[in-house]
Each structure stands twice: as structure tokens, then as C-alpha cells.
Write a protein that holds these residues in place. Structure first.
Motif, mmCIF file in Angstrom:
data_model
loop_
_atom_site.group_PDB
_atom_site.id
_atom_site.type_symbol
_atom_site.label_atom_id
_atom_site.label_comp_id
_atom_site.label_asym_id
_atom_site.label_seq_id
_atom_site.Cartn_x
_atom_site.Cartn_y
_atom_site.Cartn_z
ATOM 1 N N THR A 36 0.566 16.082 -12.466
ATOM 2 C CA THR A 36 -0.886 16.156 -12.263
ATOM 3 C C THR A 36 -1.403 15.180 -11.216
ATOM 4 O OG1 THR A 36 -1.187 14.616 -14.112
ATOM 5 C CG2 THR A 36 -1.281 16.975 -14.618
ATOM 6 N N GLN A 37 -0.555 14.280 -10.737
ATOM 7 C CA GLN A 37 -1.012 13.316 -9.740
ATOM 8 C C GLN A 37 -1.248 13.983 -8.387
ATOM 9 O OE1 GLN A 37 1.667 9.994 -9.437
ATOM 10 N NE2 GLN A 37 1.025 9.110 -11.397
ATOM 11 N N LYS A 38 -2.278 13.526 -7.694
ATOM 12 C CA LYS A 38 -2.582 14.028 -6.356
ATOM 13 C C LYS A 38 -2.511 12.873 -5.358
ATOM 14 C CE LYS A 38 -5.514 17.905 -7.765
ATOM 15 N NZ LYS A 38 -6.825 18.592 -7.570
ATOM 16 N N ASN A 39 -2.494 13.241 -4.083
ATOM 17 C CA ASN A 39 -2.466 12.260 -2.995
ATOM 18 C C ASN A 39 -1.265 11.326 -3.136
ATOM 19 O OD1 ASN A 39 -4.944 13.391 -2.244
ATOM 20 N ND2 ASN A 39 -6.047 11.958 -3.556
ATOM 21 N N VAL A 40 -0.093 11.927 -3.261
ATOM 22 C CA VAL A 40 1.148 11.180 -3.457
ATOM 23 C C VAL A 40 2.112 11.469 -2.304
ATOM 24 C CG1 VAL A 40 3.165 10.835 -4.941
ATOM 25 C CG2 VAL A 40 0.912 11.231 -5.961
ATOM 26 N N ARG A 41 2.731 10.420 -1.790
ATOM 27 C CA ARG A 41 3.789 10.580 -0.791
ATOM 28 C C ARG A 41 5.111 10.168 -1.437
ATOM 29 N NH1 ARG A 41 3.494 11.268 4.508
ATOM 30 N NH2 ARG A 41 1.365 10.523 4.665
ATOM 31 N N VAL A 42 6.070 11.079 -1.429
ATOM 32 C CA VAL A 42 7.351 10.864 -2.099
ATOM 33 C C VAL A 42 8.449 10.647 -1.060
ATOM 34 C CG1 VAL A 42 9.087 11.874 -3.615
ATOM 35 C CG2 VAL A 42 6.657 12.257 -4.070
ATOM 36 N N PRO A 185 -5.354 -1.243 6.125
ATOM 37 C CA PRO A 185 -6.098 -2.291 5.443
ATOM 38 C C PRO A 185 -7.235 -1.746 4.607
ATOM 39 C CG PRO A 185 -6.571 -2.266 7.809
ATOM 40 C CD PRO A 185 -5.403 -1.375 7.583
ATOM 41 N N LYS A 186 -7.589 -0.465 4.819
ATOM 42 C CA LYS A 186 -8.648 0.152 4.032
ATOM 43 C C LYS A 186 -8.088 1.320 3.237
ATOM 44 C CE LYS A 186 -12.704 -0.899 6.855
ATOM 45 N NZ LYS A 186 -13.865 -0.289 7.543
ATOM 46 N N THR A 187 -6.925 1.127 2.640
ATOM 47 C CA THR A 187 -6.262 2.214 1.928
ATOM 48 C C THR A 187 -7.186 2.880 0.923
ATOM 49 O OG1 THR A 187 -4.127 1.139 2.189
ATOM 50 C CG2 THR A 187 -4.294 2.797 0.466
ATOM 51 N N GLU A 188 -8.021 2.084 0.245
ATOM 52 C CA GLU A 188 -8.866 2.663 -0.790
ATOM 53 C C GLU A 188 -9.912 3.606 -0.215
ATOM 54 O OE1 GLU A 188 -10.827 -1.099 0.661
ATOM 55 O OE2 GLU A 188 -8.801 -0.467 0.143
ATOM 56 N N ASP A 189 -10.196 3.496 1.091
ATOM 57 C CA ASP A 189 -11.213 4.349 1.706
ATOM 58 C C ASP A 189 -10.638 5.679 2.182
ATOM 59 O OD1 ASP A 189 -13.029 2.339 1.320
ATOM 60 O OD2 ASP A 189 -12.784 1.494 3.325
ATOM 61 N N TYR A 190 -9.326 5.773 2.341
ATOM 62 C CA TYR A 190 -8.720 6.949 2.911
ATOM 63 C C TYR A 190 -7.851 7.670 1.887
ATOM 64 C CZ TYR A 190 -10.165 4.586 7.189
ATOM 65 O OH TYR A 190 -10.892 3.950 8.160
ATOM 66 N N VAL A 191 -7.980 8.968 1.865
ATOM 67 C CA VAL A 191 -7.240 9.775 0.901
ATOM 68 C C VAL A 191 -6.116 10.542 1.584
ATOM 69 C CG1 VAL A 191 -7.444 11.573 -0.855
ATOM 70 C CG2 VAL A 191 -9.356 10.011 -0.461
ATOM 71 N N TYR A 192 -6.358 11.005 2.827
ATOM 72 C CA TYR A 192 -5.394 11.849 3.522
ATOM 73 C C TYR A 192 -5.105 11.305 4.920
ATOM 74 C CZ TYR A 192 -6.828 15.110 -0.143
ATOM 75 O OH TYR A 192 -7.095 15.682 -1.355
ATOM 76 N N ASP A 193 -3.984 11.776 5.480
ATOM 77 C CA ASP A 193 -3.579 11.398 6.842
ATOM 78 C C ASP A 193 -3.822 12.573 7.783
ATOM 79 O OD1 ASP A 193 -2.525 8.744 6.380
ATOM 80 O OD2 ASP A 193 -0.919 9.713 5.255
ATOM 81 N N LEU A 194 -4.498 12.296 8.893
ATOM 82 C CA LEU A 194 -4.817 13.317 9.891
ATOM 83 C C LEU A 194 -4.228 12.935 11.239
ATOM 84 C CD1 LEU A 194 -6.473 15.785 11.005
ATOM 85 C CD2 LEU A 194 -8.344 14.159 11.398
ATOM 86 N N GLY A 195 -3.513 13.875 11.852
ATOM 87 C CA GLY A 195 -3.034 13.696 13.216
ATOM 88 C C GLY A 195 -3.873 14.537 14.165
ATOM 89 N N ILE A 196 -4.442 13.921 15.189
ATOM 90 C CA ILE A 196 -5.215 14.652 16.202
ATOM 91 C C ILE A 196 -4.345 14.768 17.445
ATOM 92 C CG2 ILE A 196 -7.289 14.724 17.617
ATOM 93 C CD1 ILE A 196 -8.770 13.175 15.502
ATOM 94 N N LEU A 197 -3.967 15.987 17.782
ATOM 95 C CA LEU A 197 -3.067 16.249 18.904
ATOM 96 C C LEU A 197 -3.866 16.392 20.199
ATOM 97 C CD1 LEU A 197 -0.219 16.970 20.001
ATOM 98 C CD2 LEU A 197 -0.749 19.355 19.459
ATOM 99 N N THR A 198 -3.576 15.537 21.166
ATOM 100 C CA THR A 198 -4.228 15.613 22.472
ATOM 101 C C THR A 198 -3.189 15.425 23.568
ATOM 102 O OG1 THR A 198 -4.694 13.233 22.588
ATOM 103 C CG2 THR A 198 -6.373 14.629 21.565
ATOM 104 N N ASN A 199 -3.602 15.719 24.784
ATOM 105 C CA ASN A 199 -2.783 15.449 25.968
ATOM 106 C C ASN A 199 -3.596 14.527 26.874
ATOM 107 O OD1 ASN A 199 -1.367 15.366 28.339
ATOM 108 N ND2 ASN A 199 -1.352 17.569 28.702
#
Length: 500
Positions: A36-42, A185-199
Motif C-alpha cells: 500500500t505504500q506510495k512514492n517508493v524507490r526500490v 534538501p527539501k525532500t519533504e516538499d517533493y513527491v515525484y521526480d521530473l526530467g525536462i528534456l531539452t536541447n
């Protein structure tokens, strides 16, 4: 995001990683708390990934639970596929030969710990192999037959690390788990990781620097930790919860590869590969609009068999487009038969099919931005000075390359324009689109549908301001959570079925 290191026997784990919880494979597989846990990296560091082993099931169930897992099941399968190993060996052949050319034997074993090696001379090769196979602990065997080849590569357990290596491996592990993409340093503020792809080198990117900064701020406000990525980060797609592509897309391009890999790994992505595939080819779009009865200028798919009848069927002036044209490039106007033949001769060298379309001059084109089936912004793009297109790439005056623009509230746009834009976008998908239309005698006609539409600060955001950026980031977050909820329901249903 919570980090879990899964091992077979926690008491054998000798490394101190304060950022992560050490969990046994048995506990992760059987304890309902992890279901049932969410936002987990294994991080799966089991000693065996063979089919139906505990290590295999850790990655399999992690994916079903919506957890981000390294390595995933796809990576595990790659270890067992000789064809994949051979392909990788061929792809990095130059690096292999450069790294191993001083060796005098016929066999060499390389241990890769969290993407590194205890010998600095093999660092580049170790990183290259980690990028592909994405297992924290790896061992590759090379053989020499006229030149060096990868014979095999496999994950290893902590128990297989020599005592003489453990001190350095501990440091590698600390560095690995403290990388910015895992810790903030603000782990508690962020839930997910986003990559923005640019050139960074793109001349006409879909978003200017100011817009990219606003996307970053909106993403952070939405709960994303943001990292800017480029085409060299393809191997890292699986490290993110979402990918946002802000580089001009095309099918035969790394942008499509990024989108396809993200989709295959269950990662939220804008633009999705189906939208790129459908919007990038104007032949496909034309057929789609014909079947869907979407109003458009008279258009014919041109090929070698009908090229000599185009003048009679459409007349002059006539617009000829390559299937993958964008930003008005690959679009030519023929004013007579002689010009038409020259244009066709040139364009048919690169594509068997072209688009021939009647010329419909207007003062401006409408662009309706659409996200998740709803209008996002509306712009008028005026033709470049003394030119028939929005862009005049042949202009010697840099200030006259692009025409002027106006951004309007959606409610100020003629109802038929918005309705038609929404209708044609619904035939493509449920992503982010820019629908280009003209108004002819009071009636809307669709010119094309673009994935990856331009969103520049000062143009498309003139009316919506920050709401434009927030809407897109919220859409990405909703996509993540919708998939997590769906995966969670499947797991719960499976567990209910087991007890019936």
C-alpha cells in the motif's frame, strides 16, 4: 520519495546508507505494508534475478505496486539475452577496445559497483555498462578474439564483493544514494521526480529560457523535484516519475526514443510516443482528418503516380509539404507548373509521399493549445512581413523572420474554431497539442495538429500566465497518480483472488 534497498539477508549488508531503509526480499514480498505504500524507490540488490527467484519477484511486484525499481524486469531480461549483450558490445566497441587495449591476457572480469570501478582507468567503461543494464552491482566478463568482446554480464550480490574492494564500494554507495536525483534538501516538499528534456543548442526550441524556468517553478509547486536532461540521459529515463519533452520532436529522433521508453516503463510522459508518431507525419494526419470528416483545405497525398495530375486537381498557387515538416520548414509554394516540378523532384528524393494542398491565404493563422481534451491557450499568428507563412526563413532581416502574434482569452475565440480544434485533437489522443486553423469565409479549416506546441514566455502565456505552466505540471502529476491507483487496484484484486 522513500528509498528502500532490498537484499536477501540484511545482516550481511555492511554499508551505512542513512538515506535508505534496508529490507529483506522476503519482507518486501510478503509484508502487506509495502503493498500500500506510495512514492517508493526500490533498489533491488538481491543475489539472484533468475526467473521466479525472489530477486525477480521483487522487481516484478515493485512495478505492479507503482514503485520505481532498479533494475526493472526489462533490465533483468536483458542480462539473459545474448543478442542484447552482443548489441551492446557492438555499440560501445570503440570504448571497450580503448579501455582494455593494454591487457595482455584473453579474459578480463570487470566489477561495476554503483556505476564505478575500483580502478579509475575503467570508470568510463563501467559507467557505460551501468547506463544500459541499470543494476547497482554488476560483473562483466570480456574475452579476446582478435579484439575484445563482452561474453556475459550479470548482477552480483553483496556477498560476491571482495574484502579488498568493500571500503571503496562503501564510498561508491554513499555517493550513489546521495545524488541530487535521489536526495534533495527539501525532500519533504517533493513527491515525484521530473526530467525536462531539452536541447541547449536548438535554434528554435519549443520553449524559450524564460518559459523553461516557469515550467521548473510550476513543477516544484506541483510537487516535482526537477532535473534538466538532454539526449545523453536516455539511459536514465527509468529514474524519473515523469518526462516532459521541450525539444522539437520527430519519429526518427531521440525524442521519440525517450517517449517510447518512458511509456514502456509506465512513466508519465508529454509528449507521448503515439502523439509524436501521429502528429509528426502529415500524410497520417491528412488521412485521419479525411476519415474523421474534419474540414481542411483541399488536399491530395502526392506520389510518383499522380504528380502530373496535381495541377489540374488543385490548381495554382499550390502548397507542397514534406510529411515531417515543422516551423514552416519543408513547406514550399508552387506558383506554376515549372516551379511545381522542381519542388516535387527535390522533395521526392527524401520521401515517397508528399502533401499537396490548395493555397488558402489569410492574414493570420489560429493556434489553439489543447491539454487533456480542454483548451489551454489561443493565439493568432500573423504572417511574416511580405511573406505567405508565419516564418520566413529566407529573410535577410532577422527581425522579420517571424510575424507578429496576439494571445486571446479562449472565450474571445469564435466558437467554431475552438470546437473544431477540440474535435480534431480528440482523434490524436489526450495529450498536449497545438491545432493550427484558418478561417475561410467564416468557417474553420484545420491546417495541421502539432504535438510539442510552442509555449514561449511572452507569447502563448500572455493571457494564461502561470496557469499555463501549472496546468501542464498538474496533468503530469495526475497521470502518475492515475497509473499508481490502477496498479494498486490490480495488486489488491490479485491478493483478494488468492484468498478466495
Amino acid at each position: 520519495m522513500k528509498k528502500i534497498i532490498v537484499v536477501n539477508t540484511p545482516k550481511n549488508w555492511k554499508f551505512h546508507i542513512p538515506e535508505a531503509e534496508i529490507v529483506s526480499a522476503k519482507d518486501y514480498l510478503t509484508n502487506p505494508e509495502f503493498t500500500t505504500q506510495k512514492n517508493v524507490r526500490v533498489f533491488n540488490l538481491c543475489k539472484d534475478y533468475s526467473y521466479q527467484s525472489k530477486g525477480y519477484y521483487v522487481s516484478l511486484l515493485a512495478e505492479a505496486r507503482g514503485h520505481k525499481v532498479i533494475p526493472n524486469v526489462k533490465n533483468i531480461r536483458d542480462f539473459k539475452a545474448p543478442a542484447v549483450v552482443k548489441i551492446i558490445s557492438d555499440e560501445i566497441d570503440e570504448l571497450i577496445q580503448k579501455s582494455l587495449h593494454k591487457l595482455t591476457g584473453t579474459e578480463f572480469v570487470l566489477s561495476i559497483y554503483f556505476g564505478q570501478n575500483v580502478s579509475a582507468q575503467y570508470l568510463e567503461l563501467s559507467q557505460a555498462l551501468y547506463r544500459v543494464f541499470q543494476a547497482p552491482l554488476l560483473r562483466a566478463k570480456f574475452v579476446f578474439k582478435q579484439k575484445w568482446f563482452i561474453q556475459s554480464i550479470r548482477p552480483i550480490s553483496v556477498d560476491e564483493i571482495p574484502e579488498t574492494h568493500k571500503e571503496m564500494v562503501n564510498q561508491f554507495a554513499i555517493e550513489y544514494f546521495q545524488k541530487d536525483r535521489y536526495v534533495s534538501p527539501k525532500t519533504e516538499d517533493y513527491v515525484y521526480d521530473l526530467g525536462i528534456l531539452t536541447n541547449p543548442d536548438e535554434v528554435e526550441p519549443p520553449s524559450n529560457k524564460e518559459a523553461i524556468q516557469l515550467f521548473i517553478e510550476a513543477a516544484q509547486d506541483t510537487g516535482f523535484r526537477v532535473e534538466m536532461i538532454t539526449k545523453t540521459d536516455y539511459h536514465r529515463v527509468g529514474e524519473f516519475d515523469a518526462i516532459f519533452i521541450r525539444e522539437t520532436t520527430n519519429v526518427n529522433h531521440h525524442t521519440y526514443a525517450f517517449a517510447r521508453r518512458a511509456q514502456s516503463e509506465g512513466i508519465a510522459v508529454i509528449d507521448d510516443p503515439d502523439s509524436i508518431l501521429r502528429c509528426s507525419n502529415k500524410v497520417y494526419l491528412q488521412e485521419l482528418m479525411t476519415v474523421g470528416k474534419i474540414p481542411a483545405p483541399k488536399t491530395i497525398i502526392a506520389h510518383s503516380e499522380n504528380r502530373h495530375t496535381l495541377a489540374k486537381e488543385i490548381g495554382f498557387p499550390m502548397v507542397i509539404k514534406t510529411p515531417d515538416s515543422s516551423f514552416s520548414m519543408g513547406v514550399k509554394k508552387a506558383n506554376n507548373k515549372e516551379e511545381l516540378e522542381k519542388i516535387l523532384d527535390t522533395m521526392f528524393e527524401h520521401s515517397d509521399l508528399l502533401i499537396a494542398q490548395e493555397f488558402t491565404p489569410t492574414e493570420f493563422d489560429w493556434r489553439i493549445g489543447i491539454l487533456d481534451g480542454k483548451p489551454l491557450f489561443a493565439c493568432k499568428y500573423y504572417m511574416a512581413k511580405d511573406h505567405w507563412q508565419i516564418y520566413n526563413w529566407d529573410s535577410k532581416d532577422k527581425n522579420a523572420v517571424c510575424g507578429k502574434w496576439d494571445c486571446l482569452p479562449i472565450e474571445s475565440v469564435p466558437h467554431g474554431i475552438v470546437k473544431t480544434a477540440l474535435r480534431v485533437a480528440s482523434l490524436i489522443g489526450n495529450g498536449l497539442y497545438g491545432v493550427d486553423l484558418k478561417e475561410i469565409n467564416g468557417h474553420p479549416v484545420v491546417i495541421e495538429v502539432n504535438d510539442n506546441p510552442s509555449i514561449d514566455h511572452g507569447i502563448e502565456d500572455q493571457v494564461g500566465k502561470k496557469k499555463i505552466y501549472l496546468a501542464i505540471m498538474r496533468s503530469l502529476r495526475h497521470r502518475i497518480e492515475d497509473r499508481q491507483n490502477a496498479a494498486q487496484q490490480k495488486v489488491l484484486q490479485h491478493e483478494r483472488d488468492m484468498f478466495l
